[in-house]
Design a protein around this motif. Structure first.
Motif: not given
Length: 68
Positions: A36-62
């Motif tokens: 997340a820090q690297v994405a922020q430094d490079l001004l890129l969006p950061f997404y996370v995928w989990t089995v339970t929630a699916g794809l979501s923006r980091a710390r955001g709604a799925p």
């Protein structure tokens, strides 16, 4: 590898347009924070995928219907 070294290495790989960056770690929270820090430094969006929630923006709604 220290956090600062890891951030520099990941930033270099992202800027080099690697198609896939594979990260193997027991410390998921720490790795996610560094990514997340690297994405922020490079001004890129950061997404996370989990089995339970699916794809979501980091710390955001799925994003609807992305669990599979």
């Amino acid at each position: 590898m220290g956090s600062e070294e890891a951030r520099k290495e990941l930033a270099l790989r992202v800027k080099s347009h690697y198609p896939i960056i594979y990260l193997e770690t027991w410390e998921e929270g720490r790795a996610t924070e560094i990514l997340a820090q690297v994405a922020q430094d490079l001004l890129l969006p950061f997404y996370v995928w989990t089995v339970t929630a699916g794809l979501s923006r980091a710390r955001g709604a799925p994003i609807y219907n992305t669990g599979h």
